[in-house]
Design a protein around this motif. Structure first.
Motif, PDB file in Angstrom:
ATOM      1  N   GLU A 110       0.801  -1.220   0.000  1.00 33.36           N
ATOM      2  CA  GLU A 110       0.000   0.000   0.000  1.00 33.36           C
ATOM      3  C   GLU A 110       0.833   1.268   0.000  1.00 33.36           C
ATOM      4  N   GLY A 111       2.106   1.165   0.375  1.00 37.86           N
ATOM      5  CA  GLY A 111       2.973   2.338   0.341  1.00 37.86           C
ATOM      6  C   GLY A 111       3.204   2.874  -1.058  1.00 37.86           C
ATOM      7  N   LEU A 112       2.934   2.083  -2.067  1.00 39.09           N
ATOM      8  CA  LEU A 112       2.987   2.583  -3.443  1.00 39.09           C
ATOM      9  C   LEU A 112       1.977   3.707  -3.637  1.00 39.09           C
ATOM     10  N   ILE A 113       0.827   3.591  -2.970  1.00 37.60           N
ATOM     11  CA  ILE A 113      -0.294   4.496  -3.223  1.00 37.60           C
ATOM     12  C   ILE A 113      -0.264   5.729  -2.334  1.00 37.60           C
ATOM     13  N   ASP A 114      -0.087   5.528  -1.013  1.00 35.53           N
ATOM     14  CA  ASP A 114      -0.306   6.622  -0.074  1.00 35.53           C
ATOM     15  C   ASP A 114       0.618   6.457   1.141  1.00 35.53           C
ATOM     16  N   TYR A 115       0.463   7.349   2.098  1.00 34.89           N
ATOM     17  CA  TYR A 115       1.300   7.295   3.289  1.00 34.89           C
ATOM     18  C   TYR A 115       1.029   6.010   4.070  1.00 34.89           C
ATOM     19  N   VAL A 116       2.056   5.542   4.737  1.00 31.43           N
ATOM     20  CA  VAL A 116       1.959   4.361   5.587  1.00 31.43           C
ATOM     21  C   VAL A 116       2.693   4.654   6.890  1.00 31.43           C
ATOM     22  N   SER A 117       2.559   3.784   7.860  1.00 32.64           N
ATOM     23  CA  SER A 117       3.246   3.990   9.126  1.00 32.64           C
ATOM     24  C   SER A 117       4.757   3.916   8.916  1.00 32.64           C
ATOM     25  N   GLN A 118       5.493   4.599   9.774  1.00 37.34           N
ATOM     26  CA  GLN A 118       6.952   4.584   9.664  1.00 37.34           C
ATOM     27  C   GLN A 118       7.496   3.172   9.866  1.00 37.34           C
ATOM     28  N   GLU A 119       6.881   2.442  10.775  1.00 35.19           N
ATOM     29  CA  GLU A 119       7.311   1.058  11.021  1.00 35.19           C
ATOM     30  C   GLU A 119       7.181   0.209   9.764  1.00 35.19           C
ATOM     31  N   TYR A 120       6.061   0.388   9.078  1.00 33.59           N
ATOM     32  CA  TYR A 120       5.843  -0.357   7.832  1.00 33.59           C
ATOM     33  C   TYR A 120       6.874   0.055   6.788  1.00 33.59           C
ATOM     34  N   ALA A 121       7.092   1.348   6.643  1.00 26.53           N
ATOM     35  CA  ALA A 121       8.045   1.841   5.641  1.00 26.53           C
ATOM     36  C   ALA A 121       9.449   1.338   5.940  1.00 26.53           C
ATOM     37  N   ASP A 122       9.792   1.251   7.231  1.00 27.29           N
ATOM     38  CA  ASP A 122      11.134   0.817   7.624  1.00 27.29           C
ATOM     39  C   ASP A 122      11.384  -0.663   7.369  1.00 27.29           C
ATOM     40  N   GLN A 123      10.308  -1.426   7.194  1.00 28.30           N
ATOM     41  CA  GLN A 123      10.477  -2.851   6.890  1.00 28.30           C
ATOM     42  C   GLN A 123      11.195  -3.036   5.557  1.00 28.30           C
ATOM     43  N   GLY A 124      10.990  -2.046   4.694  1.00 29.88           N
ATOM     44  CA  GLY A 124      11.674  -2.064   3.403  1.00 29.88           C
ATOM     45  C   GLY A 124      11.054  -3.061   2.443  1.00 29.88           C
ATOM     46  N   GLY A 125      11.347  -2.893   1.170  1.00 27.57           N
ATOM     47  CA  GLY A 125      10.875  -3.803   0.141  1.00 27.57           C
ATOM     48  C   GLY A 125      12.050  -4.286  -0.676  1.00 27.57           C
ATOM     49  N   PRO A 199      -9.191   8.825   8.645  1.00 27.04           N
ATOM     50  CA  PRO A 199     -10.208   9.838   8.934  1.00 27.04           C
ATOM     51  C   PRO A 199     -10.744  10.482   7.653  1.00 27.04           C
ATOM     52  N   ALA A 200     -11.950  10.975   7.702  1.00 22.78           N
ATOM     53  CA  ALA A 200     -12.541  11.661   6.549  1.00 22.78           C
ATOM     54  C   ALA A 200     -11.743  12.904   6.177  1.00 22.78           C
ATOM     55  N   THR A 201     -11.041  13.489   7.155  1.00 19.10           N
ATOM     56  CA  THR A 201     -10.261  14.693   6.882  1.00 19.10           C
ATOM     57  C   THR A 201      -9.075  14.430   5.943  1.00 19.10           C
ATOM     58  N   ASP A 202      -8.772  13.175   5.660  1.00 21.38           N
ATOM     59  CA  ASP A 202      -7.760  12.882   4.646  1.00 21.38           C
ATOM     60  C   ASP A 202      -8.216  13.332   3.255  1.00 21.38           C
ATOM     61  N   TYR A 203      -9.498  13.692   3.134  1.00 20.94           N
ATOM     62  CA  TYR A 203     -10.040  14.191   1.863  1.00 20.94           C
ATOM     63  C   TYR A 203     -10.528  15.640   1.964  1.00 20.94           C
ATOM     64  N   ASP A 204     -10.288  16.244   3.100  1.00 17.45           N
ATOM     65  CA  ASP A 204     -10.774  17.604   3.345  1.00 17.45           C
ATOM     66  C   ASP A 204      -9.660  18.605   3.049  1.00 17.45           C
ATOM     67  N   THR A 205      -9.739  19.258   1.916  1.00 17.26           N
ATOM     68  CA  THR A 205      -8.668  20.175   1.508  1.00 17.26           C
ATOM     69  C   THR A 205      -8.588  21.407   2.406  1.00 17.26           C
ATOM     70  N   LYS A 206      -9.662  21.700   3.155  1.00 20.00           N
ATOM     71  CA  LYS A 206      -9.655  22.858   4.042  1.00 20.00           C
ATOM     72  C   LYS A 206      -9.141  22.505   5.437  1.00 20.00           C
ATOM     73  N   ASN A 207      -9.168  21.237   5.772  1.00 17.18           N
ATOM     74  CA  ASN A 207      -8.717  20.790   7.095  1.00 17.18           C
ATOM     75  C   ASN A 207      -7.987  19.456   6.918  1.00 17.18           C
ATOM     76  N   CYS A 208      -6.946  19.492   6.113  1.00 13.67           N
ATOM     77  CA  CYS A 208      -6.324  18.275   5.589  1.00 13.67           C
ATOM     78  C   CYS A 208      -5.465  17.549   6.620  1.00 13.67           C
ATOM     79  N   THR A 209      -5.688  16.229   6.710  1.00 12.66           N
ATOM     80  CA  THR A 209      -4.788  15.359   7.461  1.00 12.66           C
ATOM     81  C   THR A 209      -4.125  14.401   6.473  1.00 12.66           C
ATOM     82  N   GLY A 210      -2.915  13.997   6.804  1.00 11.28           N
ATOM     83  CA  GLY A 210      -2.217  13.063   5.928  1.00 11.28           C
ATOM     84  C   GLY A 210      -1.530  13.711   4.744  1.00 11.28           C
ATOM     85  N   GLY A 211      -1.782  14.997   4.532  1.00  9.99           N
ATOM     86  CA  GLY A 211      -1.158  15.706   3.415  1.00  9.99           C
ATOM     87  C   GLY A 211      -1.756  15.332   2.071  1.00  9.99           C
TER      88      GLY A 211
END
Length: 424
Positions: A110-125, A199-211
């Motif tokens: 899933e890291g190909l698509i969007d942000y993931v946890s740091q622990e997951y990213a550190d596992q490496g591919g 969270p729904a705010t991951d799609y809220d451009t006015k109150n954005c979470t996750g970037g």
């Protein structure tokens, strides 16, 4: 004398019954036609439900509230019900099997698509340079040493550039599971309780979470539209002039009968019992479950099994409640060997009973990823009993094939079943 007469009468009655059953045997063409009719209805239902999902996604993007996110998730789960029932058509029909990866490929990095946890990213591919590429955050990517412009997230980018990029199957950029990840986010609970909590705010451009909320919305909209396109394509293949229907009607329907039996046996044994259930149970890995972000795997497995029953008995209940039915493989097997048909029906019913036990446990005790967790003897047993029922069911399909005098049908296998000692 009386006993002899009674025995003779029973023998005459049995012979007459057997003759009547044989006389009522359908043609292979009639069975193949009904098989194609059920496929057309099933894939049409998947298209209808996917369009409802698209409407819910459009509403979420327009108004990113928690209520609208919940509604989109419910629409996704509803869309899975008819789709999973179509998987009985997969392995015997090349056109479906070649296409399936566009809509149901898993597991995915899933890291190909969007942000993931740091622990997951550190596992490496180690075998996947795009393991945490995050196309939503990065409008420029390098794939195979070449720069790819992802400034605009288009259907072509997702389907042609990113899907299985670098030849890695886990680079899944399209289909139900890409949509699932974008609606739920990562399930970071391991074999503990809980699904993804995006969270729904991951799609809220006015109150954005996750970037990058604008690009995330663009990805979700595009991938959902692409799913609708892909399902429309397959529904058409089973229509009156469709290539899939023409293929199964070849040789007076014998091609369809071969496809039907191969599909039932392969889904029962190699795919469902093996790759989707035994593998996860062997390694106790929550990533090895079909609908891992939403914790919907219990339903996915159940409807796969129901699809097998639909095809063998030649009857499908559509999402609007209407029934599509006709002459079936069961009718053909019964004409050749009533005992074989009885055994197969019993095996199918037993599999569905075990699948229902998984569903009931998921709804009252624990999710499927918890059931396969290490040290969970009770949960492991419920899953393993279902696997054994699927294996027994596949053996009955093998007997049916012999009764029908069909040759050169080989079911899909699975290392998880055939060579479990080599599975890591």
């Amino acid at each position: 004398m009386l006993k002899a007469l009674a025995a003779a009468s029973v023998a005459i009655l049995l012979a007459a019954t057997t003759a009547a059953i044989a006389a009522d045997a359908p043609s292979t063409a009639a069975v193949a036609k009904n098989y194609a009719d059920i496929a057309e209805a099933s894939f049409t239902d998947t298209l209808i439900e996917a369009r409802k999902l698209k409407a819910a996604v459009d509403t979420l993007i327009k108004s990113p509230t928690e209520d609208n996110l919940v509604a989109a998730r419910k629409a996704w789960i509803a869309a899975r019900v008819p789709y999973m029932q179509t998987e009985a058509f997969r392995f015997g029909n090349k056109i479906v099997d070649d296409w399936e990866g566009r809509v149901n490929a898993w597991p995915l990095d899933e890291g190909l698509i969007d942000y993931v946890s740091q622990e997951y990213a550190d596992q490496g591919g180690s075998n996947n340079d795009l393991y945490a590429a995050n196309v939503i955050a990065n409008p420029k990517l390098k794939i195979g040493g070449e720069e790819v412009d992802a400034t605009k997230i288009t259907k072509e980018l997702l389907s042609d550039k990113l899907r299985e990029a670098d030849g890695v199957e886990s680079n899944v950029s399209t289909g139900y599971h890409a949509v699932e990840f974008l609606l739920w986010g990562q399930d970071l609970n391991g074999t503990g309780p809980g699904a993804g909590k995006r969270p729904a705010t991951d799609y809220d451009t006015k109150n954005c979470t996750g970037g990058n909320c604008d690009r995330r919305a663009q990805y979700l909209e595009t991938v959902t539209n692409l799913l609708v396109d892909d399902l429309a394509f397959m529904a058409a293949q089973w229509g009156p002039e469709g290539a899939a229907r023409k293929a199964v009607m070849a040789d007076d329907g014998r091609a369809g009968l071969v496809a039907l039996m191969k599909g039932l046996g392969s889904l029962s044994y190699g795919e469902l019992a093996g790759e989707r259930m035994k593998l996860g149970l062997l390694i106790h890995d929550p990533e090895e479950e079909q609908d891992c972000f939403s914790d919907n795997t219990h339903n996915a497995h159940y409807y796969d099994a129901l699809g097998i029953k639909n095809v063998y008995l030649g009857s499908y209940k559509r999402t609007d409640g209407t029934i599509v039915s006709g002459r079936s493989a069961s009718d053909l097997v019964k004409a050749k060997s009533p005992e074989a048909d009885t055994r197969t029906r019993a095996a199918i019913d037993k599999t569905l009973q075990h699948m229902q036990a998984i569903v009931d446990r998921a709804n009252s005790v624990e999710a499927y990823d918890q059931m396969i967790g290490e040290g969970n003897a009770a949960g492991n047993a419920v899953v393993d009993q279902t696997i054994q029922a699927l294996i027994a069911q596949a053996k009955e399909f093998e007997r049916d094939i012999a009764a029908l005098e069909l040759t050169a049908i080989e079911f899909e296998g699975s290392d998880s079943l055939d060579s479990p000692g080599g599975v890591r």
